[in-house]
Design a protein around this motif. Sequence first.
Motif, PDB file in Angstrom:
ATOM      1  N   ASP A  75       0.794  -1.222   0.000  1.00  0.00           N
ATOM      2  CA  ASP A  75       0.000   0.000   0.000  1.00  0.00           C
ATOM      3  C   ASP A  75       0.832   1.282   0.000  1.00  0.00           C
ATOM      4  OD1 ASP A  75       0.883  -0.487   2.529  1.00  0.00           O
ATOM      5  OD2 ASP A  75      -1.081  -0.412   3.499  1.00  0.00           O
ATOM      6  N   THR A  76       2.146   1.159  -0.132  1.00  0.00           N
ATOM      7  CA  THR A  76       2.963   2.373  -0.282  1.00  0.00           C
ATOM      8  C   THR A  76       3.943   2.125  -1.429  1.00  0.00           C
ATOM      9  OG1 THR A  76       4.724   1.619   1.184  1.00  0.00           O
ATOM     10  CG2 THR A  76       2.905   2.780   2.234  1.00  0.00           C
ATOM     11  N   PRO A  77       4.395   3.202  -2.071  1.00  0.00           N
ATOM     12  CA  PRO A  77       5.357   3.042  -3.170  1.00  0.00           C
ATOM     13  C   PRO A  77       6.607   2.317  -2.685  1.00  0.00           C
ATOM     14  CG  PRO A  77       4.579   5.311  -3.043  1.00  0.00           C
ATOM     15  CD  PRO A  77       4.011   4.602  -1.860  1.00  0.00           C
ATOM     16  N   GLN A  78       6.979   2.553  -1.431  1.00  0.00           N
ATOM     17  CA  GLN A  78       8.171   1.904  -0.877  1.00  0.00           C
ATOM     18  C   GLN A  78       8.011   0.387  -0.863  1.00  0.00           C
ATOM     19  OE1 GLN A  78       9.321   2.573   3.376  1.00  0.00           O
ATOM     20  NE2 GLN A  78      11.329   2.911   2.448  1.00  0.00           N
ATOM     21  N   LEU A  79       6.819  -0.075  -0.450  1.00  0.00           N
ATOM     22  CA  LEU A  79       6.598  -1.524  -0.399  1.00  0.00           C
ATOM     23  C   LEU A  79       6.522  -2.118  -1.797  1.00  0.00           C
ATOM     24  CD1 LEU A  79       4.081  -1.736   2.588  1.00  0.00           C
ATOM     25  CD2 LEU A  79       6.475  -2.432   2.565  1.00  0.00           C
ATOM     26  N   VAL A  80       5.973  -1.345  -2.742  1.00  0.00           N
ATOM     27  CA  VAL A  80       5.914  -1.825  -4.128  1.00  0.00           C
ATOM     28  C   VAL A  80       7.339  -2.029  -4.636  1.00  0.00           C
ATOM     29  CG1 VAL A  80       5.254  -1.228  -6.489  1.00  0.00           C
ATOM     30  CG2 VAL A  80       3.688  -0.734  -4.604  1.00  0.00           C
ATOM     31  N   SER A  81       8.193  -1.037  -4.368  1.00  0.00           N
ATOM     32  CA  SER A  81       9.589  -1.124  -4.793  1.00  0.00           C
ATOM     33  C   SER A  81      10.301  -2.265  -4.071  1.00  0.00           C
ATOM     34  CB  SER A  81      10.270   0.226  -4.499  1.00  0.00           C
ATOM     35  OG  SER A  81      11.652   0.056  -4.360  1.00  0.00           O
ATOM     36  N   GLY A  82      10.057  -2.393  -2.768  1.00  0.00           N
ATOM     37  CA  GLY A  82      10.689  -3.454  -1.979  1.00  0.00           C
ATOM     38  C   GLY A  82      10.302  -4.828  -2.495  1.00  0.00           C
ATOM     39  N   ASP A  83       9.029  -4.951  -2.862  1.00  0.00           N
ATOM     40  CA  ASP A  83       8.527  -6.231  -3.374  1.00  0.00           C
ATOM     41  C   ASP A  83       9.274  -6.609  -4.659  1.00  0.00           C
ATOM     42  OD1 ASP A  83       6.680  -8.428  -3.699  1.00  0.00           O
ATOM     43  OD2 ASP A  83       5.712  -7.246  -5.267  1.00  0.00           O
ATOM     44  N   LEU A 133      12.300  -5.524  -5.651  1.00  0.00           N
ATOM     45  CA  LEU A 133      13.708  -5.797  -5.368  1.00  0.00           C
ATOM     46  C   LEU A 133      13.892  -7.143  -4.674  1.00  0.00           C
ATOM     47  CD1 LEU A 133      14.585  -2.207  -4.098  1.00  0.00           C
ATOM     48  CD2 LEU A 133      15.591  -3.287  -6.115  1.00  0.00           C
ATOM     49  N   TYR A 134      12.911  -7.526  -3.872  1.00  0.00           N
ATOM     50  CA  TYR A 134      13.064  -8.763  -3.106  1.00  0.00           C
ATOM     51  C   TYR A 134      13.059 -10.001  -4.001  1.00  0.00           C
ATOM     52  CZ  TYR A 134      12.708 -12.197   0.597  1.00  0.00           C
ATOM     53  OH  TYR A 134      12.969 -13.256   1.429  1.00  0.00           O
ATOM     54  N   GLY A 135      12.553  -9.852  -5.222  1.00  0.00           N
ATOM     55  CA  GLY A 135      12.525 -10.981  -6.161  1.00  0.00           C
ATOM     56  C   GLY A 135      13.866 -11.691  -6.262  1.00  0.00           C
ATOM     57  N   LYS A 136      14.956 -10.915  -6.197  1.00  0.00           N
ATOM     58  CA  LYS A 136      16.310 -11.484  -6.339  1.00  0.00           C
ATOM     59  C   LYS A 136      16.767 -12.228  -5.093  1.00  0.00           C
ATOM     60  CE  LYS A 136      18.247  -8.309  -9.694  1.00  0.00           C
ATOM     61  NZ  LYS A 136      18.503  -6.852  -9.634  1.00  0.00           N
ATOM     62  N   CYS A 137      16.127 -11.983  -3.994  1.00  0.00           N
ATOM     63  CA  CYS A 137      16.581 -12.564  -2.726  1.00  0.00           C
ATOM     64  C   CYS A 137      15.886 -13.903  -2.456  1.00  0.00           C
ATOM     65  CB  CYS A 137      16.268 -11.613  -1.567  1.00  0.00           C
ATOM     66  SG  CYS A 137      16.520  -9.874  -1.968  1.00  0.00           S
ATOM     67  N   ILE A 138      14.794 -14.154  -3.192  1.00  0.00           N
ATOM     68  CA  ILE A 138      13.960 -15.322  -2.909  1.00  0.00           C
ATOM     69  C   ILE A 138      14.714 -16.646  -3.035  1.00  0.00           C
ATOM     70  CG2 ILE A 138      11.923 -16.628  -3.702  1.00  0.00           C
ATOM     71  CD1 ILE A 138      10.597 -13.942  -4.297  1.00  0.00           C
ATOM     72  N   ILE A 179      23.740  -7.312  -3.843  1.00  0.00           N
ATOM     73  CA  ILE A 179      23.495  -6.064  -3.119  1.00  0.00           C
ATOM     74  C   ILE A 179      24.416  -4.923  -3.559  1.00  0.00           C
ATOM     75  CG2 ILE A 179      22.535  -7.160  -1.058  1.00  0.00           C
ATOM     76  CD1 ILE A 179      25.272  -6.892   0.259  1.00  0.00           C
ATOM     77  N   LYS A 180      25.421  -5.262  -4.343  1.00  0.00           N
ATOM     78  CA  LYS A 180      26.404  -4.220  -4.625  1.00  0.00           C
ATOM     79  C   LYS A 180      25.826  -3.040  -5.409  1.00  0.00           C
ATOM     80  CE  LYS A 180      29.080  -6.370  -8.144  1.00  0.00           C
ATOM     81  NZ  LYS A 180      30.155  -7.248  -8.478  1.00  0.00           N
ATOM     82  N   LYS A 181      24.817  -3.320  -6.243  1.00  0.00           N
ATOM     83  CA  LYS A 181      24.259  -2.224  -7.047  1.00  0.00           C
ATOM     84  C   LYS A 181      23.063  -1.524  -6.389  1.00  0.00           C
ATOM     85  CE  LYS A 181      25.770  -3.747 -11.559  1.00  0.00           C
ATOM     86  NZ  LYS A 181      25.425  -4.971 -12.306  1.00  0.00           N
ATOM     87  N   LEU A 182      22.709  -1.980  -5.203  1.00  0.00           N
ATOM     88  CA  LEU A 182      21.530  -1.383  -4.564  1.00  0.00           C
ATOM     89  C   LEU A 182      21.847   0.012  -4.032  1.00  0.00           C
ATOM     90  CD1 LEU A 182      20.145  -4.420  -2.489  1.00  0.00           C
ATOM     91  CD2 LEU A 182      19.327  -3.594  -4.701  1.00  0.00           C
ATOM     92  N   ALA A 187      12.048  -2.308   4.490  1.00  0.00           N
ATOM     93  CA  ALA A 187      10.658  -2.057   4.889  1.00  0.00           C
ATOM     94  C   ALA A 187       9.781  -3.231   4.457  1.00  0.00           C
ATOM     95  CB  ALA A 187      10.150  -0.767   4.264  1.00  0.00           C
ATOM     96  N   TYR A 188      10.079  -3.784   3.274  1.00  0.00           N
ATOM     97  CA  TYR A 188       9.290  -4.895   2.754  1.00  0.00           C
ATOM     98  C   TYR A 188       9.535  -6.171   3.557  1.00  0.00           C
ATOM     99  CZ  TYR A 188       7.614  -8.525  -0.422  1.00  0.00           C
ATOM    100  OH  TYR A 188       6.971  -9.601  -0.952  1.00  0.00           O
ATOM    101  N   ILE A 189      10.804  -6.462   3.801  1.00  0.00           N
ATOM    102  CA  ILE A 189      11.147  -7.707   4.513  1.00  0.00           C
ATOM    103  C   ILE A 189      10.557  -7.704   5.928  1.00  0.00           C
ATOM    104  CG2 ILE A 189      13.079  -9.091   5.428  1.00  0.00           C
ATOM    105  CD1 ILE A 189      14.714  -8.033   2.974  1.00  0.00           C
ATOM    106  N   GLU A 190      10.565  -6.518   6.541  1.00  0.00           N
ATOM    107  CA  GLU A 190      10.001  -6.417   7.897  1.00  0.00           C
ATOM    108  C   GLU A 190       8.538  -6.859   7.911  1.00  0.00           C
ATOM    109  OE1 GLU A 190      10.407  -3.094  11.275  1.00  0.00           O
ATOM    110  OE2 GLU A 190       9.134  -2.458   9.621  1.00  0.00           O
ATOM    111  N   LYS A 191       7.862  -6.625   6.814  1.00  0.00           N
ATOM    112  CA  LYS A 191       6.429  -6.948   6.746  1.00  0.00           C
ATOM    113  C   LYS A 191       6.161  -8.404   6.360  1.00  0.00           C
ATOM    114  CE  LYS A 191       3.927  -2.986   7.041  1.00  0.00           C
ATOM    115  NZ  LYS A 191       4.465  -1.822   7.216  1.00  0.00           N
ATOM    116  N   LEU A 192       7.176  -9.109   5.940  1.00  0.00           N
ATOM    117  CA  LEU A 192       6.962 -10.506   5.560  1.00  0.00           C
ATOM    118  C   LEU A 192       6.577 -11.320   6.793  1.00  0.00           C
ATOM    119  CD1 LEU A 192       9.907 -11.248   3.084  1.00  0.00           C
ATOM    120  CD2 LEU A 192       7.473 -11.259   2.548  1.00  0.00           C
ATOM    121  N   PRO A 193       5.613 -12.221   6.627  1.00  0.00           N
ATOM    122  CA  PRO A 193       5.183 -13.008   7.790  1.00  0.00           C
ATOM    123  C   PRO A 193       6.269 -13.968   8.262  1.00  0.00           C
ATOM    124  CG  PRO A 193       4.053 -13.740   5.782  1.00  0.00           C
ATOM    125  CD  PRO A 193       4.858 -12.545   5.407  1.00  0.00           C
ATOM    126  N   TRP A 194       6.433 -14.013   9.561  1.00  0.00           N
ATOM    127  CA  TRP A 194       7.432 -14.886  10.171  1.00  0.00           C
ATOM    128  C   TRP A 194       7.191 -16.350   9.916  1.00  0.00           C
ATOM    129  CZ3 TRP A 194      12.018 -14.865  12.271  1.00  0.00           C
ATOM    130  CH2 TRP A 194      12.507 -13.700  12.869  1.00  0.00           C
TER     131      TRP A 194
END
Length: 164
Positions: A79-87, A89-94, A141-144, A154-161
């Motif tokens: 629900d925020t642009p930050q979370l959209v962006s985080g979502d 970027l997180y694709g690479k970490c999965i 992470i080097k290019k982040l 912000a996105y990872i913090e919201k991921l369910p434990w």
Amino acid sequence: MTKLVVFCFAVIGLIAVVNLDSFSNLPVNNARFDMDKAIAKHEAHQKELAELAKMREERENPPKVVEEEVVEGPLVVLDTPQLVSGDKLYGKCIVCHGKRGEGKKSQNAPKIGGQMAWYIEKQIVDMQNKVRINKVMDPYIKKLSAQDVKDLSAYIEKLPWKEK
Ligand code: HEC
């Protein structure tokens, strides 16, 4: 025969006279018919009936217990642009940390979902600055940018434990 009929009439007359007396003893009700009162009474009765009908309706059709749906939509409400962006970027970490940030033993990757954003941010920044050495993550992470790291955290913090 005539005598008998006369006798019967006499008896009936007597009973009538005696009963007339009791009628005259009845209390006289001079109260006038009160329309407002009658309406109020009627409405109260209607209300009572409606409540009873509702109770019966509930008893006959008990509300169905909605089974908890298995949430299969997005893990995080974006629900925020930050979370959209985080979502994004997180694709690479999965591959290593899992869709829910649950971690993967095979990759030696720890659980990070639900971790506090400030901690995640600090770890990634430390890794970028080689204060914390993490060779496997380095290419990811080097290019982040600093903003990317904030969005990711912000996105990872919201991921369910919880794991599935
Ligand atoms: C190739 C696998 C791999 C990928 C891809 C990867 N990581 Fe990691 N990550 C690791 C490993 C392994 C560790 C544990 C490193 C260590 O022991 O210090 C780690 C540790 C972390 C930590 C520190 C956790 C802690 O509790 O200290 C964070 C935060 C993290 N990763 C975030 C990310 C993010 C964000 C991405 C995506 C941009 C990502 N990782 C991509 C493997 C990976």
